[in-house]
Structures are given as C-alpha cells and as structure tokens.
Design a protein around this motif. Structure first.
Motif, PDB file in Angstrom:
ATOM      1  N   VAL A 165    -134.704  11.609   2.888  1.00 55.72           N
ATOM      2  CA  VAL A 165    -135.017  12.662   3.979  1.00 55.72           C
ATOM      3  C   VAL A 165    -135.751  11.949   5.007  1.00 55.72           C
ATOM      4  CG1 VAL A 165    -135.907  14.699   4.926  1.00 55.72           C
ATOM      5  CG2 VAL A 165    -134.676  14.763   2.556  1.00 55.72           C
ATOM      6  N   MET A 166    -136.811  11.267   4.950  1.00 58.84           N
ATOM      7  CA  MET A 166    -137.388  10.487   5.892  1.00 58.84           C
ATOM      8  C   MET A 166    -136.663   9.296   6.576  1.00 58.84           C
ATOM      9  SD  MET A 166    -140.015  10.467   8.036  1.00 58.84           S
ATOM     10  CE  MET A 166    -141.189  11.736   7.145  1.00 58.84           C
ATOM     11  N   SER A 167    -135.984   8.698   5.585  1.00 53.84           N
ATOM     12  CA  SER A 167    -135.129   7.545   6.159  1.00 53.84           C
ATOM     13  C   SER A 167    -134.002   7.981   7.092  1.00 53.84           C
ATOM     14  CB  SER A 167    -134.451   6.715   5.099  1.00 53.84           C
ATOM     15  OG  SER A 167    -135.435   6.190   4.344  1.00 53.84           O
ATOM     16  N   ALA A 168    -133.138   9.209   6.731  1.00 55.57           N
ATOM     17  CA  ALA A 168    -132.480   9.781   7.490  1.00 55.57           C
ATOM     18  C   ALA A 168    -132.791  10.446   8.876  1.00 55.57           C
ATOM     19  CB  ALA A 168    -131.764  11.067   6.718  1.00 55.57           C
ATOM     20  N   LEU A 169    -133.996  10.985   8.933  1.00 55.16           N
ATOM     21  CA  LEU A 169    -134.461  11.281  10.114  1.00 55.16           C
ATOM     22  C   LEU A 169    -135.073  10.185  11.048  1.00 55.16           C
ATOM     23  CD1 LEU A 169    -136.924  14.275   8.719  1.00 55.16           C
ATOM     24  CD2 LEU A 169    -134.811  14.462  10.094  1.00 55.16           C
ATOM     25  N   LEU A 170    -135.623   9.377  10.389  1.00 53.16           N
ATOM     26  CA  LEU A 170    -135.945   8.029  11.288  1.00 53.16           C
ATOM     27  C   LEU A 170    -134.728   7.173  11.839  1.00 53.16           C
ATOM     28  CD1 LEU A 170    -139.175   6.323   9.370  1.00 53.16           C
ATOM     29  CD2 LEU A 170    -138.993   7.463  11.754  1.00 53.16           C
ATOM     30  N   SER A 171    -133.809   6.896  11.002  1.00 52.20           N
ATOM     31  CA  SER A 171    -132.757   6.380  11.527  1.00 52.20           C
ATOM     32  C   SER A 171    -131.989   6.867  12.643  1.00 52.20           C
ATOM     33  CB  SER A 171    -131.612   6.007  10.318  1.00 52.20           C
ATOM     34  OG  SER A 171    -131.219   7.173   9.681  1.00 52.20           O
ATOM     35  N   GLN A 172    -131.841   8.205  12.606  1.00 47.27           N
ATOM     36  CA  GLN A 172    -131.193   8.956  13.544  1.00 47.27           C
ATOM     37  C   GLN A 172    -131.887   9.030  14.978  1.00 47.27           C
ATOM     38  OE1 GLN A 172    -130.363  13.105  12.712  1.00 47.27           O
ATOM     39  NE2 GLN A 172    -129.468  13.357  14.884  1.00 47.27           N
ATOM     40  N   GLU A 173    -133.373   8.862  14.694  1.00 50.74           N
ATOM     41  CA  GLU A 173    -134.363   9.011  15.936  1.00 50.74           C
ATOM     42  C   GLU A 173    -134.281   7.776  16.624  1.00 50.74           C
ATOM     43  OE1 GLU A 173    -136.469  10.138  18.948  1.00 50.74           O
ATOM     44  OE2 GLU A 173    -135.762  11.628  17.395  1.00 50.74           O
ATOM     45  N   LEU A 174    -134.245   6.644  15.732  1.00 50.14           N
ATOM     46  CA  LEU A 174    -134.162   5.274  16.334  1.00 50.14           C
ATOM     47  C   LEU A 174    -133.130   4.793  16.800  1.00 50.14           C
ATOM     48  CD1 LEU A 174    -137.074   3.875  13.768  1.00 50.14           C
ATOM     49  CD2 LEU A 174    -137.341   4.669  15.930  1.00 50.14           C
ATOM     50  N   LEU A 175    -131.951   5.023  15.899  1.00 52.05           N
ATOM     51  CA  LEU A 175    -130.756   4.179  16.245  1.00 52.05           C
ATOM     52  C   LEU A 175    -129.499   5.127  16.987  1.00 52.05           C
ATOM     53  CD1 LEU A 175    -130.647   2.513  12.890  1.00 52.05           C
ATOM     54  CD2 LEU A 175    -131.245   1.585  14.886  1.00 52.05           C
TER      55      LEU A 175
END
Length: 109
Positions: A49-59
């Motif tokens: 979940v954290m990876s999905a949220l971070l990747s969406q925010e950063l990429l």
C-alpha cells in the motif's frame, strides 16, 4: 438546531457502511487461526500500500508519467533513515525536512 430525519438516516447509514468493513474482518479473523503462509502474506500488505501511494505521488502528475524530481531526490535520505533507524517518526521527519530543503533550494535556483 433541528436535524432532519433524512440527514440522520444518511449519517447512520454512512457510519454503518464505514464501520462494517473495519469491524467485520476483526471479528472473523479473531476467531480463526490463519496458516503461516497467510500471516506471511498479510505482512506484505502495508508495504504494498505504501509503495503504491508513494509511486503515484512521485511518478504521476495530471494522469501521466511525470517524475517529480524534488520528490525523488528527497526520498534518498528518507529511505536511508528508514533503513538504518526503523523509526517511523525519524523517517517522517526526515522526509519533511528533505522536501522543505528541496523546495527552499528550488526557490533560489
């Protein structure tokens, strides 16, 4: 203050819809013993979940692939602190400080 019955029913319904998905799994899972493979699988959910949220925010920006350079650069010290300290507070504070520094530096660039 007057509360209309329709608003009260809507509020109770929204509360119930929010409560059921949170409480029902706790009730069901507290009564059964999960196998070891199930417990190992559940351990990966917060990371996913954290990876999905971070990747969406950063990429992603405006629905298309557009990396956020300041965000990506601020992840380096943040991930380093997370890896070495395993402290959520230190990780969050480092991420905030890194992002503040990046935005401050970009104002003068």
């Amino acid at each position: 203050m007057e509360v209309r019955p329709s608003f009260l029913w809507m509020l109770l319904g929204a509360s119930l819809v929010t409560l059921i998905p949170r409480v029902l799994p706790l009730i069901v899972l507290s009564r059964i013993r999960l196998p070891d493979w199930g417990l190992r699988w559940l351990n990966h959910i917060p990371i996913a979940v954290m990876s999905a949220l971070l990747s969406q925010e950063l990429l992603v920006s405006n629905g298309s692939f557009s990396p956020n350079l300041f965000g990506l650069l601020s992840t380096i010290p943040t991930f380093a602190v997370a890896y070495f300290t395993r402290s959520l507070l230190a990780t969050v504070l480092t991420g905030i400080a890194a992002m503040m520094f990046m935005r401050y530096a970009s104002a003068f660039a």
